[in-house]
Design a protein around this motif. Structure first.
Motif, PDB file in Angstrom:
ATOM      1  N   ALA A 143     -11.785   2.939   5.597  1.00 33.69           N
ATOM      2  CA  ALA A 143     -11.425   4.326   5.283  1.00 33.69           C
ATOM      3  C   ALA A 143      -9.936   4.558   5.544  1.00 33.69           C
ATOM      4  O   ALA A 143      -9.234   5.192   4.746  1.00 33.69           O
ATOM      5  CB  ALA A 143     -12.275   5.288   6.110  1.00 33.69           C
ATOM      6  N   LEU A 144      -9.460   4.022   6.663  1.00 33.16           N
ATOM      7  CA  LEU A 144      -8.043   4.161   6.997  1.00 33.16           C
ATOM      8  C   LEU A 144      -7.173   3.412   5.981  1.00 33.16           C
ATOM      9  O   LEU A 144      -6.103   3.880   5.580  1.00 33.16           O
ATOM     10  CB  LEU A 144      -7.812   3.596   8.407  1.00 33.16           C
ATOM     11  N   ALA A 145      -7.680   2.261   5.552  1.00 33.41           N
ATOM     12  CA  ALA A 145      -6.940   1.471   4.560  1.00 33.41           C
ATOM     13  C   ALA A 145      -6.823   2.235   3.250  1.00 33.41           C
ATOM     14  O   ALA A 145      -5.783   2.205   2.588  1.00 33.41           O
ATOM     15  CB  ALA A 145      -7.641   0.136   4.327  1.00 33.41           C
ATOM     16  N   LEU A 146      -7.888   2.946   2.893  1.00 33.07           N
ATOM     17  CA  LEU A 146      -7.832   3.746   1.660  1.00 33.07           C
ATOM     18  C   LEU A 146      -6.802   4.868   1.815  1.00 33.07           C
ATOM     19  O   LEU A 146      -5.965   5.087   0.932  1.00 33.07           O
ATOM     20  CB  LEU A 146      -9.215   4.334   1.331  1.00 33.07           C
ATOM     21  N   LEU A 147      -6.849   5.549   2.953  1.00 35.30           N
ATOM     22  CA  LEU A 147      -5.896   6.626   3.197  1.00 35.30           C
ATOM     23  C   LEU A 147      -4.451   6.110   3.085  1.00 35.30           C
ATOM     24  O   LEU A 147      -3.610   6.730   2.426  1.00 35.30           O
ATOM     25  CB  LEU A 147      -6.145   7.234   4.583  1.00 35.30           C
ATOM     26  N   GLU A 148      -4.189   4.971   3.693  1.00 33.28           N
ATOM     27  CA  GLU A 148      -2.832   4.403   3.636  1.00 33.28           C
ATOM     28  C   GLU A 148      -2.426   4.051   2.212  1.00 33.28           C
ATOM     29  O   GLU A 148      -1.305   4.333   1.779  1.00 33.28           O
ATOM     30  CB  GLU A 148      -2.745   3.137   4.511  1.00 33.28           C
ATOM     31  N   GLY A 149      -3.374   3.442   1.488  1.00 35.62           N
ATOM     32  CA  GLY A 149      -3.073   3.045   0.107  1.00 35.62           C
ATOM     33  C   GLY A 149      -2.765   4.261  -0.758  1.00 35.62           C
ATOM     34  O   GLY A 149      -1.786   4.273  -1.506  1.00 35.62           O
ATOM     35  N   VAL A 150      -3.608   5.279  -0.652  1.00 35.32           N
ATOM     36  CA  VAL A 150      -3.409   6.474  -1.471  1.00 35.32           C
ATOM     37  C   VAL A 150      -2.093   7.146  -1.081  1.00 35.32           C
ATOM     38  O   VAL A 150      -1.323   7.606  -1.933  1.00 35.32           O
ATOM     39  CB  VAL A 150      -4.595   7.455  -1.326  1.00 35.32           C
TER      40      VAL A 150
ATOM     41  N   ASN B 205       5.724  18.094   0.002  1.00 32.99           N
ATOM     42  CA  ASN B 205       4.968  18.758   1.077  1.00 32.99           C
ATOM     43  C   ASN B 205       3.508  18.898   0.710  1.00 32.99           C
ATOM     44  O   ASN B 205       2.617  18.729   1.542  1.00 32.99           O
ATOM     45  CB  ASN B 205       5.498  20.181   1.335  1.00 32.99           C
ATOM     46  N   ILE B 206       3.277  19.263  -0.541  1.00 32.33           N
ATOM     47  CA  ILE B 206       1.895  19.470  -0.975  1.00 32.33           C
ATOM     48  C   ILE B 206       1.149  18.142  -1.063  1.00 32.33           C
ATOM     49  O   ILE B 206      -0.036  18.057  -0.724  1.00 32.33           O
ATOM     50  CB  ILE B 206       1.881  20.236  -2.316  1.00 32.33           C
ATOM     51  N   ALA B 207       1.845  17.098  -1.481  1.00 29.63           N
ATOM     52  CA  ALA B 207       1.195  15.776  -1.493  1.00 29.63           C
ATOM     53  C   ALA B 207       0.744  15.432  -0.074  1.00 29.63           C
ATOM     54  O   ALA B 207      -0.372  14.942   0.139  1.00 29.63           O
ATOM     55  CB  ALA B 207       2.150  14.718  -2.033  1.00 29.63           C
ATOM     56  N   HIS B 208       1.611  15.703   0.884  1.00 26.68           N
ATOM     57  CA  HIS B 208       1.293  15.441   2.290  1.00 26.68           C
ATOM     58  C   HIS B 208       0.085  16.279   2.730  1.00 26.68           C
ATOM     59  O   HIS B 208      -0.846  15.791   3.373  1.00 26.68           O
ATOM     60  CB  HIS B 208       2.537  15.758   3.138  1.00 26.68           C
ATOM     61  N   TRP B 209       0.090  17.535   2.349  1.00 28.13           N
ATOM     62  CA  TRP B 209      -1.023  18.436   2.689  1.00 28.13           C
ATOM     63  C   TRP B 209      -2.329  17.916   2.078  1.00 28.13           C
ATOM     64  O   TRP B 209      -3.376  17.868   2.737  1.00 28.13           O
ATOM     65  CB  TRP B 209      -0.705  19.842   2.159  1.00 28.13           C
ATOM     66  N   ASN B 210      -2.257  17.486   0.821  1.00 30.38           N
ATOM     67  CA  ASN B 210      -3.446  16.954   0.152  1.00 30.38           C
ATOM     68  C   ASN B 210      -3.959  15.699   0.852  1.00 30.38           C
ATOM     69  O   ASN B 210      -5.169  15.499   0.976  1.00 30.38           O
ATOM     70  CB  ASN B 210      -3.130  16.642  -1.317  1.00 30.38           C
ATOM     71  N   LEU B 211      -3.035  14.863   1.310  1.00 31.76           N
ATOM     72  CA  LEU B 211      -3.445  13.642   2.015  1.00 31.76           C
ATOM     73  C   LEU B 211      -4.134  13.982   3.339  1.00 31.76           C
ATOM     74  O   LEU B 211      -5.050  13.267   3.767  1.00 31.76           O
ATOM     75  CB  LEU B 211      -2.228  12.740   2.251  1.00 31.76           C
ATOM     76  N   ALA B 212      -3.714  15.082   3.938  1.00 35.02           N
ATOM     77  CA  ALA B 212      -4.390  15.520   5.170  1.00 35.02           C
ATOM     78  C   ALA B 212      -5.836  15.925   4.859  1.00 35.02           C
ATOM     79  O   ALA B 212      -6.741  15.692   5.664  1.00 35.02           O
ATOM     80  CB  ALA B 212      -3.626  16.674   5.818  1.00 35.02           C
ATOM     81  N   ARG B 213      -6.073  16.491   3.682  1.00 30.13           N
ATOM     82  CA  ARG B 213      -7.451  16.827   3.289  1.00 30.13           C
ATOM     83  C   ARG B 213      -8.264  15.546   3.052  1.00 30.13           C
ATOM     84  O   ARG B 213      -9.442  15.476   3.379  1.00 30.13           O
ATOM     85  CB  ARG B 213      -7.472  17.699   2.022  1.00 30.13           C
TER      86      ARG B 213
ATOM     87  N   VAL C  29      -1.375   7.764  10.716  1.00 30.13           N
ATOM     88  CA  VAL C  29      -1.068   7.415   9.318  1.00 30.13           C
ATOM     89  C   VAL C  29      -0.316   8.565   8.648  1.00 30.13           C
ATOM     90  O   VAL C  29       0.753   8.369   8.062  1.00 30.13           O
ATOM     91  CB  VAL C  29      -2.364   7.086   8.536  1.00 30.13           C
ATOM     92  N   LEU C  30      -0.865   9.774   8.766  1.00 30.02           N
ATOM     93  CA  LEU C  30      -0.260  10.925   8.075  1.00 30.02           C
ATOM     94  C   LEU C  30       1.180  11.181   8.523  1.00 30.02           C
ATOM     95  O   LEU C  30       2.014  11.596   7.726  1.00 30.02           O
ATOM     96  CB  LEU C  30      -1.099  12.185   8.301  1.00 30.02           C
ATOM     97  N   GLU C  31       1.448  10.919   9.797  1.00 33.44           N
ATOM     98  CA  GLU C  31       2.812  11.156  10.296  1.00 33.44           C
ATOM     99  C   GLU C  31       3.834  10.235   9.636  1.00 33.44           C
ATOM    100  O   GLU C  31       5.031  10.506   9.670  1.00 33.44           O
ATOM    101  CB  GLU C  31       2.856  10.980  11.828  1.00 33.44           C
ATOM    102  N   ARG C  32       3.353   9.167   9.049  1.00 32.93           N
ATOM    103  CA  ARG C  32       4.285   8.263   8.359  1.00 32.93           C
ATOM    104  C   ARG C  32       4.609   8.713   6.935  1.00 32.93           C
ATOM    105  O   ARG C  32       5.410   8.072   6.259  1.00 32.93           O
ATOM    106  CB  ARG C  32       3.698   6.835   8.305  1.00 32.93           C
ATOM    107  N   PHE C  33       4.006   9.800   6.470  1.00 23.27           N
ATOM    108  CA  PHE C  33       4.261  10.202   5.086  1.00 23.27           C
ATOM    109  C   PHE C  33       5.753  10.383   4.790  1.00 23.27           C
ATOM    110  O   PHE C  33       6.253   9.853   3.791  1.00 23.27           O
ATOM    111  CB  PHE C  33       3.480  11.468   4.695  1.00 23.27           C
TER     112      PHE C  33
END
Ligand code: AMP
Ligand code: MG
Length: 484
Positions: A217-224, A290-298, A321-325
């Motif tokens: 799941a984390l790998a998917l988040l990072e990839g996306v 910013n919105i891409a980052h927000w969407n990734l948080a969702r 992971v998100l902090e690296r955006f």
């Protein structure tokens, strides 16, 4: 078989979709068939360009091997969560394998109601069909990851929007139609088994190199995250404003998807938005990262139950992971804009930022400014003439040239870099409006002309020059509408 289908999505658990056939239209006619794309997909263009092909791509007949389905998904729309959206006016026939070896979805849009249509009619008006055809193919030619257009069909039916409009059916080709909203759907249903199936399916299809990760799941988040950071930087490099970056319109594959109220910058203004429904500029040009980052948080929230059994630990891991955006996005932006000023790596970042500052101050057209910068090393005057107050631009040019000299970048190298990333033509908003207005009167000549011109957007050609100019004040498009 005309379409060599291999339907992996239809093999997923039934909770992923509803099985539903398209609803026929009354008198379909081709507007355009993308023959080269058909070939890329292993579909014989001559066989597709036929009465049978038209029956399939208008939704009047289901081709052999297709297993029509409407996919389930949720979405955060303008910040608010809708637990059940799904394909309300789209039906997936199945997947075929592109000659690059990876599968592509073939989906009809505007093909009639599905169990997800809510109060909608499941149809598309002609305008959005023409817009998506032109813009998605232009994005492809510009080198931006995007879904593609296989066909646009005139349905012969009327659709009822603000006005009565002719209807159309669009055939979309995508690496997949998995969205952030697809993950949110299973999370919000509390179906964590389904979520797990989805994560594995998405990794296999889009991130095979990550399939064996310790934490899928984390790998998917990072990839996306990496692909979205790259995508948004590239949008910004051509002045693209998606307009409706809801989580149901963010593809897990990293392609641009759902061309609703999208538009291109004319005058450079980071706060620019066109979409009529985007009242507060949530999806404005400069707010897209910013919105891409927000969407990734969702996405991260949806994936939490799979990241770790212990919730605080899961939160810690996705937060890391998100902090690296920003560290993903900034270099992508810097690379994109360095190339626009003829420099490699991130070396041109400061020059680009200063130039954008001048463009904003003097209300310059985004595309035209970089288009004339392409030739500024041999002739400065067309570039300088764009500036109502040229002095700061002259100073900028001399600093920029000085730095190019210092870096020993030859003029030819810088020029060819700029010519490969600064387009001559883009699908300008006012041109799209002309195409749509003519199309409603069944005149598709402007559609074909613009579409053809946009096949090689970086090339200077006499035929293209008419499409270069920014709008006259009377032609300027002030707002765009979803038109759904
Ligand atoms: P969009 O704004 O195009 O991303 O669509 C948001 C949601 O509304 C999706 O679930 C669509 O399937 C649905 N939708 C949009 N237009 C229609 C329509 N004409 N009929 C049924 N559903 C629609
Ligand atoms: Mg959508």
């Amino acid at each position: 078989m005309l379409f060599p289908f291999q339907n992996t999505y239809a093999r997923l658990p039934e909770s992923f979709f509803a099985r539903i056939d398209p609803t026929p239209v009354s008198s379909p006619e081709w507007i355009w068939l993308n023959r080269p794309l058909a070939e890329e997909l292993g579909i014989d263009p001559d066989l597709l360009d036929s009465e049978d092909g038209l029956a399939f791509l208008s939704g009047n007949r289901v081709p052999d091997g297709a297993e029509p389905i409407a996919a389930a998904y949720s979405g955060h729309q303008f910040g608010g969560f809708s637990p059940v959206l799904g394909d309300g006016r789209a039906i997936l026939f199945g997947e075929v394998v592109h000659r690059d070896g990876s599968p592509r979805d073939i989906q009809l849009k505007g093909s009639g109601p599905t169990p997800f249509s809510r109060r909608g009619d499941g149809r598309s008006a002609l305008g959005p069909v023409l817009r998506e055809t032109i813009v998605s193919e232009a994005m492809h030619a510009l080198g931006i990851p995007t879904t593609r257009a296989l066909a646009a069909v005139w349905s012969g039916d009327k659709v009822y929007r603000e006005e009565v409009e002719p209807g159309g059916v669009f055939t979309r080709v995508a690496r997949s139609h998995l969205r952030i909203g697809t993950c949110e759907y299973f999370a919000s249903q509390g179906d964590f088994e389904g979520l797990q199936v989805l994560v594995h399916y998405a990794l296999n299809r889009h991130y095979p190199e990550r399939v064996d990760s310790e934490n899928p799941a984390l790998a998917l988040l990072e990839g996306v995250m990496e692909r979205q950071a790259n995508l948004v930087a590239r949008w910004m490099g051509i002045g693209f404003i998606h307009g409706v970056m809801n989580t149901d319109n963010v593809s897990l594959s990293g392609e641009t998807i759902d061309y609703g109220p999208c538009a291109f910058l004319d005058r450079y203004d980071p706060a620019k938005k066109f979409s009529f429904i985007d009242r507060n500029g949530r999806y404005a040009y400069g707010n897209q990262p910013n919105i891409a980052h927000w969407n990734l948080a969702r996405l991260a929230e949806a994936l939490l139950p799979l990241v770790a059994d212990d919730e605080p630990q899961a939160i810690r891991r996705v937060t890391e992971v998100l902090e690296r955006f920003p560290d993903c996005f900034r270099p992508e932006w810097a690379k994109t804009f360095s190339a626009k000023v003829g420099m490699s790596g991130e070396g041109g970042k400061e020059h680009a930022e200063r130039l954008l500052g001048l463009m904003e101050d003097q209300a310059l057209d985004f595309t035209l400014t970089f288009r004339h910068l392409r030739d500024a090393l041999s002739d400065e005057s067309p570039f300088l003439r764009l500036f109502p107050r040229p002095d700061p631009a002259r100073e900028w040019l001399s600093q920029w040239r000085g730095h190019l000299d210092q870096l020993a970048i030859p003029v030819e190298t810088a020029t060819s870099t700029m010519r490969s990333v600064n387009p001559v033509v883009i699908p300008r908003n006012h041109r799209l409006e002309e195409v749509i207005a003519a199309g409603k009167n069944r005149n598709f000549a402007p559609f074909h002309q613009l579409r053809e011109t946009l096949r090689s957007p970086y090339e200077e050609r006499p035929e293209a020059s008419a499409f270069e100019s920014p709008p006259l004040p009377s032609e300027e498009v002030r707002a765009t509408f979803c038109g759904t």
